[in-house]
Design a protein around this motif. Structure first.
Motif, PDB file in Angstrom:
ATOM      1  N   UNK A   1      32.008 -27.563  17.675  1.00  0.00           N
ATOM      2  CA  UNK A   1      31.220 -26.606  16.887  1.00  0.00           C
ATOM      3  C   UNK A   1      30.008 -26.104  17.664  1.00  0.00           C
ATOM      4  N   UNK A   2      29.776 -24.814  17.583  1.00  0.00           N
ATOM      5  CA  UNK A   2      28.641 -24.222  18.281  1.00  0.00           C
ATOM      6  C   UNK A   2      28.933 -23.806  19.703  1.00  0.00           C
ATOM      7  N   UNK A   3      30.137 -24.087  20.197  1.00  0.00           N
ATOM      8  CA  UNK A   3      30.481 -23.702  21.567  1.00  0.00           C
ATOM      9  C   UNK A   3      30.541 -22.190  21.696  1.00  0.00           C
ATOM     10  N   UNK A   4      30.205 -21.698  22.855  1.00  0.00           N
ATOM     11  CA  UNK A   4      30.235 -20.258  23.091  1.00  0.00           C
ATOM     12  C   UNK A   4      31.661 -19.807  23.380  1.00  0.00           C
ATOM     13  N   UNK A   5      31.942 -18.558  23.004  1.00  0.00           N
ATOM     14  CA  UNK A   5      33.293 -18.019  23.111  1.00  0.00           C
ATOM     15  C   UNK A   5      33.430 -17.147  24.344  1.00  0.00           C
TER      16      UNK A   5
ATOM     17  N   UNK B   1      27.610 -18.799  36.467  1.00  0.00           N
ATOM     18  CA  UNK B   1      27.045 -17.680  35.713  1.00  0.00           C
ATOM     19  C   UNK B   1      27.009 -18.001  34.221  1.00  0.00           C
ATOM     20  N   UNK B   2      28.097 -18.563  33.691  1.00  0.00           N
ATOM     21  CA  UNK B   2      28.131 -18.872  32.263  1.00  0.00           C
ATOM     22  C   UNK B   2      27.014 -19.845  31.882  1.00  0.00           C
ATOM     23  N   UNK B   3      26.763 -20.819  32.732  1.00  0.00           N
ATOM     24  CA  UNK B   3      25.698 -21.787  32.444  1.00  0.00           C
ATOM     25  C   UNK B   3      24.317 -21.146  32.490  1.00  0.00           C
ATOM     26  N   UNK B   4      24.197 -20.047  33.239  1.00  0.00           N
ATOM     27  CA  UNK B   4      22.892 -19.391  33.368  1.00  0.00           C
ATOM     28  C   UNK B   4      22.557 -18.477  32.194  1.00  0.00           C
ATOM     29  N   UNK B   5      23.521 -18.217  31.327  1.00  0.00           N
ATOM     30  CA  UNK B   5      23.292 -17.284  30.229  1.00  0.00           C
ATOM     31  C   UNK B   5      22.306 -17.870  29.218  1.00  0.00           C
ATOM     32  N   UNK B   6      21.454 -17.029  28.641  1.00  0.00           N
ATOM     33  CA  UNK B   6      20.555 -17.506  27.598  1.00  0.00           C
ATOM     34  C   UNK B   6      21.342 -17.894  26.353  1.00  0.00           C
ATOM     35  N   UNK B   7      20.692 -18.593  25.449  1.00  0.00           N
ATOM     36  CA  UNK B   7      21.354 -19.019  24.228  1.00  0.00           C
ATOM     37  C   UNK B   7      21.907 -17.820  23.483  1.00  0.00           C
ATOM     38  N   UNK B   8      23.030 -18.033  22.800  1.00  0.00           N
ATOM     39  CA  UNK B   8      23.654 -16.958  22.019  1.00  0.00           C
ATOM     40  C   UNK B   8      22.700 -16.474  20.949  1.00  0.00           C
ATOM     41  N   UNK B   9      22.834 -15.186  20.636  1.00  0.00           N
ATOM     42  CA  UNK B   9      21.905 -14.600  19.672  1.00  0.00           C
ATOM     43  C   UNK B   9      22.163 -15.036  18.238  1.00  0.00           C
ATOM     44  N   UNK B  10      23.335 -15.581  17.982  1.00  0.00           N
ATOM     45  CA  UNK B  10      23.647 -16.085  16.643  1.00  0.00           C
ATOM     46  C   UNK B  10      24.688 -17.178  16.784  1.00  0.00           C
ATOM     47  N   UNK B  11      24.655 -18.182  15.915  1.00  0.00           N
ATOM     48  CA  UNK B  11      25.651 -19.255  16.006  1.00  0.00           C
ATOM     49  C   UNK B  11      27.046 -18.731  15.710  1.00  0.00           C
ATOM     50  N   UNK B  12      28.041 -19.311  16.378  1.00  0.00           N
ATOM     51  CA  UNK B  12      29.432 -18.913  16.159  1.00  0.00           C
ATOM     52  C   UNK B  12      30.211 -20.084  15.598  1.00  0.00           C
ATOM     53  N   UNK B  13      31.290 -19.810  14.869  1.00  0.00           N
ATOM     54  CA  UNK B  13      32.066 -20.920  14.281  1.00  0.00           C
ATOM     55  C   UNK B  13      32.767 -21.703  15.369  1.00  0.00           C
TER      56      UNK B  13
END
Length: 350
Positions: free
Chosen positions: A79-83, A338-350
């Protein structure tokens, strides 16, 4: 032979003269249906879980008589993982990400790999326009239907131009953009666009000889060909014997025209707000177009890099156009960094 038939032949056997030794023939192998393609990582006991989703919004937008279905693979995560959404290139399908799908899941990402309309196990409707904007709308409808508001888009070649169209028209949605040897940066004159329209035909694709497929796939796309990549040849040769191949060939022809009409993307790169990386092979033989322009791939990708605010440009030495399969180890390292360098997502995802 007419000039255009000669050009068609040249396109098919591009680079074939540099190959050496004997290669295996699949000409006598039985037909292969698109639905029977082996969607699994090399050596895996179980295939990836394949799903299908209807696209009613896309059908309504483009006034299609029937609602098409799009095939995709989805690997869950915590849960909360980026897509991460993987978008393949021209003439290919989601299996071209076979070196990344499981690796990204192991790294903790929610992975979605799509078959674009007209390709792989997705429907291949003749009424779909096969522009990059229409492709982007199909990807967007799928991700939003799955509850993904801020995907990280990873697009190879045609998939890169599709991701660009998505990010330009819906700049607040992607949380990251990974452009892998992307189409969309190269300038084509109207005469060159007309040339593409005349040279590319379903007959050209359907009647490609096996030696030409070896040339166009192996030599044009790879610098580090390996025996384990021969599935690319086998599947292409056997798919050509299937009843659905006509619709696939038509999708390719229309897609080439859509790719050449890239002025919208080229002129609006400054509108992209998502953090972006352009990952490419320095030995790419397909970008820039070798028959129309020539030159060096870095020059083309520098165009996009200079116009996408804050973008990063990474070239992999000695790697070809299908860089994610040609050089998977350095490619995956650059991608995951690059993926690790991204800022936190702007909204939580399922």
């Amino acid at each position: 032979m007419s000039p255009f038939r000669a050009l068609k032949a040249l396109l098919l056997v591009a680079g074939l003269g540099s190959s050496t030794g004997c290669v295996r023939s699949y000409a006598s192998a039985p037909p292969l249906a698109f639905q029977d393609l082996d969607y699994a990582s090399p050596g895996a006991k179980e295939p990836w879980p394949l799903k299908r989703l209807a696209l009613p919004e896309t059908a309504a937008t483009y006034r299609m008589a029937r609602v098409p279905e799009m095939a995709y693979v989805e690997l869950p995560a915590a849960p909360g993982a980026r897509t991460v959404v993987l978008i393949h290139g021209l003439g290919s399908y989601l299996k071209f990400w076979s070196a990344q799908i499981d690796a990204l899941q192991r790294a903790g990402y929610h992975v979605i790999a799509v078959d674009l309309p007209g390709y792989g196990k997705s429907d291949k409707p003749g009424s779909f326009p096969y522009t990059m904007e229409a492709m982007a709308d199909a990807v967007r409808e799928l991700t939003r239907s799955l509850g993904v508001e801020h995907p990280i888009l990873v697009g190879h070649s045609m998939g890169g131009q599709t991701a660009l169209s998505y990010a330009i028209r819906y700049p607040d949605e992607p949380s990251g953009l990974v452009l892998v040897s992307p189409a969309g940066f190269e300038k084509f004159s109207q005469k060159e666009k007309d040339w593409f329209a005349r040279v590319m035909s379903t007959e050209f694709i359907k009647t490609a000889p096996e030696y030409g497929i070896w040339g166009s796939v192996r030599q044009a796309n790879f610098q580090h060909w390996r025996p384990e990549l021969e599935w690319l040849i086998e599947e292409r040769v056997r798919l050509a014997k299937s009843p659905e191949f006509d619709a696939y060939a038509y999708a390719n022809v229309r897609s080439v025209r859509g790719l050449a009409n890239d002025d919208f993307v080229r002129d609006n790169l400054h509108r992209i707000t998502a953090p972006t990386i352009i990952l490419f092979g320095e030995a790419d033989r397909l970008i820039p177009n070798p028959f129309l322009h020539g030159g060096f791939p870095r020059d083309i990708f520098e165009y996009g890099h200079a116009r996408i605010p804050g973008s990063k440009l990474v070239g992999l030495e000695g790697c070809g156009h299908t860089v994610q399969l040609d050089c998977p180890v350095p490619f995956n390292a650059a991608l995951e960094a690059f993926l690790k360098s991204l800022p936190e997502a702007r909204a939580p995802e399922p």
